[in-house]
Design a protein around this motif. Structure first.
Motif, PDB file in Angstrom:
ATOM      1  N   ASN A  15     109.142 -38.771   5.827  1.00 34.76           N
ATOM      2  CA  ASN A  15     108.668 -37.630   4.959  1.00 34.76           C
ATOM      3  C   ASN A  15     110.122 -37.025   4.635  1.00 34.76           C
ATOM      4  OD1 ASN A  15     107.737 -34.645   4.900  1.00 34.76           O
ATOM      5  ND2 ASN A  15     106.117 -35.995   4.494  1.00 34.76           N
ATOM      6  N   SER A  17     110.562 -33.807   4.543  1.00 33.61           N
ATOM      7  CA  SER A  17     111.057 -32.777   5.398  1.00 33.61           C
ATOM      8  C   SER A  17     112.081 -33.201   6.330  1.00 33.61           C
ATOM      9  CB  SER A  17     109.966 -32.251   6.054  1.00 33.61           C
ATOM     10  OG  SER A  17     109.179 -33.208   6.803  1.00 33.61           O
ATOM     11  N   MET A  18     112.323 -34.332   6.478  1.00 36.64           N
ATOM     12  CA  MET A  18     113.235 -34.944   7.397  1.00 36.64           C
ATOM     13  C   MET A  18     114.795 -35.183   6.755  1.00 36.64           C
ATOM     14  SD  MET A  18     112.141 -35.610  10.426  1.00 36.64           S
ATOM     15  CE  MET A  18     113.361 -36.727  11.066  1.00 36.64           C
ATOM     16  N   ARG A  21     117.684 -33.304   8.242  1.00 38.02           N
ATOM     17  CA  ARG A  21     118.201 -33.972   9.657  1.00 38.02           C
ATOM     18  C   ARG A  21     118.785 -35.231   9.494  1.00 38.02           C
ATOM     19  NH1 ARG A  21     114.669 -30.660  13.418  1.00 38.02           N
ATOM     20  NH2 ARG A  21     114.686 -28.910  11.884  1.00 38.02           N
ATOM     21  N   LYS A  82     110.936 -39.091  20.086  1.00 35.74           N
ATOM     22  CA  LYS A  82     110.540 -37.827  20.149  1.00 35.74           C
ATOM     23  C   LYS A  82     109.017 -37.749  19.118  1.00 35.74           C
ATOM     24  CE  LYS A  82     114.856 -35.431  20.474  1.00 35.74           C
ATOM     25  NZ  LYS A  82     115.747 -35.025  19.718  1.00 35.74           N
ATOM     26  N   GLY A  83     108.726 -38.767  18.649  1.00 37.84           N
ATOM     27  CA  GLY A  83     107.268 -38.655  17.805  1.00 37.84           C
ATOM     28  C   GLY A  83     107.645 -38.678  16.269  1.00 37.84           C
ATOM     29  N   TYR A  84     108.794 -38.762  15.628  1.00 39.99           N
ATOM     30  CA  TYR A  84     109.049 -38.747  14.317  1.00 39.99           C
ATOM     31  C   TYR A  84     108.741 -40.060  13.496  1.00 39.99           C
ATOM     32  CZ  TYR A  84     111.446 -34.225  15.134  1.00 39.99           C
ATOM     33  OH  TYR A  84     111.915 -32.997  15.115  1.00 39.99           O
TER      34      TYR A  84
ATOM     35  N   SER B 178     113.734 -29.567  22.454  1.00 36.59           N
ATOM     36  CA  SER B 178     113.730 -31.188  22.240  1.00 36.59           C
ATOM     37  C   SER B 178     113.496 -31.857  20.963  1.00 36.59           C
ATOM     38  CB  SER B 178     113.062 -31.872  23.303  1.00 36.59           C
ATOM     39  OG  SER B 178     111.754 -30.955  23.811  1.00 36.59           O
ATOM     40  N   PRO B 179     112.070 -31.818  20.585  1.00 38.24           N
ATOM     41  CA  PRO B 179     112.122 -32.604  19.396  1.00 38.24           C
ATOM     42  C   PRO B 179     112.411 -32.129  18.114  1.00 38.24           C
ATOM     43  CG  PRO B 179     109.755 -31.480  20.119  1.00 38.24           C
ATOM     44  CD  PRO B 179     110.994 -30.750  20.819  1.00 38.24           C
ATOM     45  N   GLY B 180     112.370 -30.775  17.764  1.00 36.63           N
ATOM     46  CA  GLY B 180     112.481 -30.326  16.374  1.00 36.63           C
ATOM     47  C   GLY B 180     113.836 -29.780  16.113  1.00 36.63           C
ATOM     48  N   GLY B 181     114.826 -30.098  17.133  1.00 35.51           N
ATOM     49  CA  GLY B 181     116.206 -29.438  17.127  1.00 35.51           C
ATOM     50  C   GLY B 181     116.119 -27.899  17.697  1.00 35.51           C
ATOM     51  N   LEU B 186     114.683 -23.610  14.251  1.00 29.99           N
ATOM     52  CA  LEU B 186     113.211 -23.579  13.689  1.00 29.99           C
ATOM     53  C   LEU B 186     112.679 -22.329  13.257  1.00 29.99           C
ATOM     54  CD1 LEU B 186     112.155 -26.232  16.532  1.00 29.99           C
ATOM     55  CD2 LEU B 186     112.113 -26.528  14.054  1.00 29.99           C
ATOM     56  N   ARG B 188     114.945 -19.950  12.115  1.00 28.88           N
ATOM     57  CA  ARG B 188     115.383 -19.552  10.729  1.00 28.88           C
ATOM     58  C   ARG B 188     114.735 -20.155   9.760  1.00 28.88           C
ATOM     59  NH1 ARG B 188     118.130 -22.588   7.744  1.00 28.88           N
ATOM     60  NH2 ARG B 188     118.815 -24.001   9.374  1.00 28.88           N
ATOM     61  N   GLU B 189     114.286 -21.711   9.976  1.00 33.93           N
ATOM     62  CA  GLU B 189     113.505 -22.143   8.918  1.00 33.93           C
ATOM     63  C   GLU B 189     112.370 -21.624   8.633  1.00 33.93           C
ATOM     64  OE1 GLU B 189     113.706 -26.334  10.302  1.00 33.93           O
ATOM     65  OE2 GLU B 189     115.744 -26.557   9.967  1.00 33.93           O
ATOM     66  N   PRO B 301     105.513 -28.864   6.243  1.00 33.05           N
ATOM     67  CA  PRO B 301     106.501 -29.704   6.623  1.00 33.05           C
ATOM     68  C   PRO B 301     107.067 -28.878   7.861  1.00 33.05           C
ATOM     69  CG  PRO B 301     106.731 -28.089   4.730  1.00 33.05           C
ATOM     70  CD  PRO B 301     105.332 -28.300   4.938  1.00 33.05           C
ATOM     71  N   ARG B 304     105.752 -30.788  10.632  1.00 35.69           N
ATOM     72  CA  ARG B 304     106.408 -32.259  10.694  1.00 35.69           C
ATOM     73  C   ARG B 304     107.540 -32.353  11.562  1.00 35.69           C
ATOM     74  NH1 ARG B 304     104.291 -36.500   7.303  1.00 35.69           N
ATOM     75  NH2 ARG B 304     102.929 -35.471   5.715  1.00 35.69           N
ATOM     76  N   LEU B 305     108.395 -31.384  11.231  1.00 32.40           N
ATOM     77  CA  LEU B 305     109.755 -31.243  12.123  1.00 32.40           C
ATOM     78  C   LEU B 305     109.840 -30.775  13.393  1.00 32.40           C
ATOM     79  CD1 LEU B 305     111.862 -29.792   9.211  1.00 32.40           C
ATOM     80  CD2 LEU B 305     112.038 -31.893  10.118  1.00 32.40           C
ATOM     81  N   ALA B 306     108.874 -29.880  13.569  1.00 32.46           N
ATOM     82  CA  ALA B 306     108.809 -29.199  14.644  1.00 32.46           C
ATOM     83  C   ALA B 306     107.565 -29.734  15.887  1.00 32.46           C
ATOM     84  CB  ALA B 306     108.315 -27.734  14.627  1.00 32.46           C
ATOM     85  N   PRO B 308     106.416 -33.247  15.610  1.00 31.61           N
ATOM     86  CA  PRO B 308     106.108 -34.414  15.157  1.00 31.61           C
ATOM     87  C   PRO B 308     105.366 -35.507  15.770  1.00 31.61           C
ATOM     88  CG  PRO B 308     108.211 -34.400  16.280  1.00 31.61           C
ATOM     89  CD  PRO B 308     107.857 -32.970  16.387  1.00 31.61           C
ATOM     90  N   GLU B 309     104.857 -34.813  17.072  1.00 34.18           N
ATOM     91  CA  GLU B 309     103.863 -35.811  17.573  1.00 34.18           C
ATOM     92  C   GLU B 309     102.313 -35.758  16.917  1.00 34.18           C
ATOM     93  OE1 GLU B 309     105.662 -33.459  18.909  1.00 34.18           O
ATOM     94  OE2 GLU B 309     106.452 -33.925  20.940  1.00 34.18           O
TER      95      GLU B 309
END
Ligand SMILES: Nc1ncnc2c1ncn2[C@@H]1O[C@H](COP(=O)(O)O)[C@@H](O)[C@H]1O
Ligand SMILES: Nc1ncnc2c1ncn2[C@@H]1O[C@H](COP(=O)(O)O)[C@@H](O)[C@H]1O
Ligand SMILES: Nc1ncnc2c1ncn2[C@@H]1O[C@H](COP(=O)(O)O)[C@@H](O)[C@H]1O
Ligand code: NA
Ligand code: NA
Ligand code: NA
Lengths: 106, 346, 346, 106, 106, 346
Positions: A15, A17-18, A21, A82-84, B178-181, B186, B188-189, B301, B304-306, B308-309
């Motif tokens: 996606n 949005s990645m 990253r 992590k699930g991405y 962990s997942p989203g940075g 997050l 800030r985003e 979006p 999706r980043l924060a 992802p699961e």
């Protein structure tokens, strides 16, 4: 005859949005360059239609050496855990300017 | 009676046309970037307008509106989360991601409500516009915290409880890393997302520009506004209809959530707008719409980043395929009637 | 005299500018999606307008117009097909694909004609607009049937005649199944193509919307209309010019068809508009333009799917590279003069 | 070292009016996912400029197993025989999540 | 089983101002067809963001025979020596219609 | 004082908003093609307008303006080149590519200046518009010649001097062939670049169109103009800000060039506009802006083709990341004050 040198082409579909990253990942590992294409698609996480312009895929292409490939794949693997959602594949390519794909000199 | 006329509003009719175009499988396609451009235009136009008026606004009411926008933005997703977890149809991470959408807002729905009010000749305050800007982001943060909590309890369940049970907010925030940075990334985003920047930026520009400068902008932001809104809703009707089909995939209980949650948010919003902030019928209707609407631009979006699961099909289908059409077609007149009833009751 | 002024119409001049830009090999490029967005806007604007007026139209004349639109849409491609087969320059499948384009219509040409009539101050009825919508699709169906017939006779020739000779329409329709998928699918696609949906949808919305709702739309659909048309024709001029170069590839006889066929269609259309439907000079000119113009938006993708064996270079070059520029630059004033002459003759 | 598994990448270039047909083909054969990119190009059927926005190409990418590839190629072959213009090529790729490219589970 | 024939896929990534030059190169060497995709990217000559719409990359794909590949690579090599920025790589592909990728018949 | 109001001009504020959006790392993204479409619209609108007025212009002044535009376009890059070579921070090929940008012009800056003048109520002549069109290309040619000279002297240095030293223009032009293709091709490309075609084409159309045709275009080219300019500058603010970051990469001396060169060009332009061409304060300010501004649309792709050895980071960062924001935000009021001072001095 032009001489060709083997390299690896890593392709990642995900996606959009990645994007940031992934760019960070490339910077972190000193990758010399990368290319990004807009895409749409369907997969296990449903359709990414890009129809709304708010939701689309990207196809990222990076040409790297074998050793850089391993480093990137490990990083990708961690993201997958992590699930991405990343669709990742590697192919063999040949290039004419192998020095271009070494690590970025600092 | 006047409420029925919503269905004869060009903007709503174009939304319906978009839905129909998909249902009859027309090959009509809007370029992917069109909706984005149109939404930038719409946010810019409404922001400039609002900022221009807000320059003469009452600071106390403005502050009060912002505070209540924050309260709504932080509370609604928590309520949504609890309701979703109770249905036992989704796992906690999906519940966190879905509910974040309902704490945030949909500018498309808000603008349709404005077209509706203009059409029935009801005036409204400008303060709800600030609330629109303010409410975009907080729910994202709540979503992150709920997800961190969910991950924590999942991990706890899997690895057997460690020492103390209650995950306090600090460890939660750390776990969110962990997942989203990084959590701060997050954050800030969440607060610099595109819609917020366009909307707040345009409001500031509308407020500080020279009057002669603004004068030259009015044809652009006023006269073609309604036409652009129609085009935008036409496009979004097609986008929404693509998701309506996934309705069966999410199950009827979840689909029901996509209708009950906006009704609930609408009631809360109407109460806040009418009884707490003391807005006119028009203004309170807009606050009700803010409470009722679910984000489909800023939040997906971010999730999706924060988170992802979580499964994007769930939250996109709910917010875009169910709640958005519901609000545009039947919700807005309902919220308006509701506020009218409140006003009549005193 | 007034007719010459066509060449000084901004819309036509921008079309010419687009052609020139390509001929001098300018690096000017319009984003690929621009023409699509502009054409959606143009169809929407003209549809809303037309629908608004049609709400007060005479149902009998409307029905009559629709019937004659269907007759034109079904007849013109058959005539075109026979003419093309007679030239012996293209195989029957190419002939079927090409002629389908000439039975359908070009909204761009129609809009240029409207700009032309507005400029010379000639009024026109709204009925030709319905005919524009109606004529998009039937020719596609005729194209399919002709192609099925052609395939049948090719197969017959190759495999030696089977039993009875005459391929009746039923077997033809069945035979049509093979390449393009099910015949009913192709039918559905013909009648739900994007332009038709936008145009008919906007007409319905224009007809049923509340007047106050429409009022807010007028600046969008009226004031910037001519400017958008100029931009659209600028773009299409460049697109057309890319095809003009392929002119030699299709041969002069085919190229001639790209000029004679619209003239023929224009005469038939003028007759239908003036003598049969009894329209004013303006209205009949528009019907002539419908008869004369060839589709380059709806029909090409339909032909790619339904007659994949046909060479796209042929039909794109003819409709986009020859007939479209011919109509825009010299055809429209000719059809207008023709109708004027008919009117003068009684 | 990250383990890689061989798969096949099927690429199809064609006019974008074919998109729906190809998606149907993938659904019919239970393909787990696919990716589509907008493209322009030139070939035996002339230029596909996409300049008008009404006429462009798509590049479709599908990662499949060897056996799925055969099924898809047969379907593509049938389309070619009917006269459709498809530019088709296959390449070897390696993936890290081979389970992703099995048939869609029902 | 559908028979597959080996060909070469040449990919070139460069700034879109080079498009006309590359198309001329293909015409000059009678290449039967090519495909172009819009892209963005980063490399030694900085970022090509395409954000302004005035500055983006293209990814050009050409399927050719081994002998055509050599001719194209020599031409590419000459461009590289003149200072043009081209990221070039070659991969092995298999096709079902090998006759399609012979030189354009005149 | 009135000059300060530049900073409260919506167009300038939107540019700043774009810059800020990038600096706070907002995820706001404009579709890549938007700026292109907007700039086509802006050039078309301003061209039509200018052409319409120019139809009544004085031919002698027009010719004089064109001549001085050519002189500026040929002289400024040579001066820039010499200055850059003197800094010894870039090689001669980079110097040639960079300086070509400064001999050409930026329509975005020019339009901002017009918005500025309109806002402070200063009138201006239409001639600077022709100069804008004329100045796009000559600097590209100068860039090519300088590059050929540079290549020649590099080759000479490497291979040891051949016969005579002075590379005359003919051999230079021949030498220019090597990298960018034929010199005549490059010349044609310089003079048929997209912006020039849209601008000159629209001017011609504005001049020759029927008045009634133009009348229908005015809402499109006038009323929404300022809004579109705001959107364009918003977008360009983000684009420019992406380059501001590369500032350190080019070094402070080069960055300084990106500010000193426009100031120098502004002074020259002000002198030409005021003292030589005898324009009003408004008109002379526009000529100053032409002298000061650096191209970021037409010249970069030309340089990529013609001087591939030059580093695009250098010229894009300078023209887009430094000079463009400088001119838009502080340059324009400076040039205006300068011309005011000249006018006051007599
Ligand atoms: N088998 C496949 N072949 C090609 N692309 C795929 C495949 N599976 C997934 N994708 C792409 O990867 C994206 C994410 O896939 P997923 O993670 O399965 O949701 C999809 O939207 C497709 O664009
Ligand atoms: N040799 C080739 N290399 C790359 N792409 C090709 C080639 N030949 C054709 N194509 C692509 O396939 C499309 C259809 O080709 P064709 O069927 O030959 O008209 C073209 O528009 C190109 O995009
Ligand atoms: N290692 C790489 N992998 C993929 N694409 C690359 C790579 N290096 C450069 N590119 C692409 O080629 C373009 C030009 O690169 P360069 O010549 O290094 O400036 C970049 O903008 C990228 O799109
Ligand atoms: Na809400
Ligand atoms: Na016709
Ligand atoms: Na300049």
């Amino acid at each position: 005859m032009i001489k060709l040198y083997p390299e690896k082409l890593l392709s990642i579909i995900t996606n959009d949005s990645m994007q940031e990253r992934l760019e960070c990942m490339f910077k972190k590992y000193d990758i010399s360059g990368f290319t990004i294409l807009q895409a749409t698609g369907e997969g296990s996480s449903g359709m990414e239609s890009a129809m709304s312009g708010f939701d689309g895929n990207i196809l990222v292409k990076v040409i790297v050496t074998e050793s850089q490939l391993q480093i990137l794949l490990e990083s990708v693997e961690r993201k997958l855990q992590k699930g991405y959602h990343l669709t990742v594949f590697v192919s063999d390519v040949e290039v004419i300017t192998p020095e271009k794909f070494k690590n970025r000199s600092k | 009676m006047s409420n029925l006329s919503n269905l004869l509003l060009p903007a709503v009719l174009f939304f319906a046309l978009g839905v129909i175009a998909r249902l009859i499988k027309s090959d009509l396609k809007f370029p992917p970037d069109l909706a984005k451009v149109l939404s930038i235009y719409l946010l810019m136009a409404i922001g400039l307008h609002g900022g221009y008026e807000l320059a003469k606004a009452d600071l106390v009411i403005a502050m009060n509106s912002i505070m209540w926008a924050l309260i709504l933005g932080f509370t609604l997703p928590i309520i949504g989360y609890l309701a979703l977890v109770m249905t036992r149809k989704v796992n906690p991470l999906d519940a966190a991601a879905i509910s974040a959408h309902y704490g945030s807002v949909s500018a498309g729905t808000f603008l349709t409500a404005i077209a509706y009010l203009d059409n029935v000749g009801v005036t409204y305050e400008t303060y709800p516009l600030i609330m629109l800007a303010v409410m975009e982001s907080p729910a994202i943060v709540v979503g992150l915290i709920l997800a961190a909590k969910a991950r924590h309890s999942i991990a706890a369940r899997e690895k057997a409880p460690i020492s103390g049970g209650g995950a306090d907010l600090t460890t939660t925030a750390v776990a969110a890393d962990s997942p989203g940075g990084k959590f701060t990334d997050l954050l800030r985003e969440a607060f610099t997302n595109g819609s917020v920047v366009v909307l707040i930026g345009s409001m500031v520009i509308g407020a500080i520009s020279t009057p002669s400068g603004m004068q030259q902008l009015f044809p652009f932001i006023d006269e073609i506004f309604m036409g652009v809104l129609c085009l935008f809703l036409f496009d979004m009707g097609m986008v929404a209809a693509r998701r309506i089909g996934d309705f069966r995939q999410v199950g009827w209980l979840l689909a029901l959530f996509g209708i009950v949650m906006p009704l609930f948010g609408g009631v809360i919003g109407a109460y806040v707008g009418h009884s707490i902030l003391g807005f006119s019928v028009g203004g309170a209707t807009l606050v009700a719409v803010l409470g009722a609407s679910a984000s489909y631009i800023a939040v997906p979006p971010a999730m999706r980043l924060a988170i992802p699961e979580a499964n994007p099909s769930f939250y996109l289908t709910l917010s875009l395929g169910i709640t958005f059409p519901f609000n545009v077609i039947v919700g807005i007149p309902i919220y308006h009637s509701l506020v009218q009833a409140m006003a009549a009751a005193g």
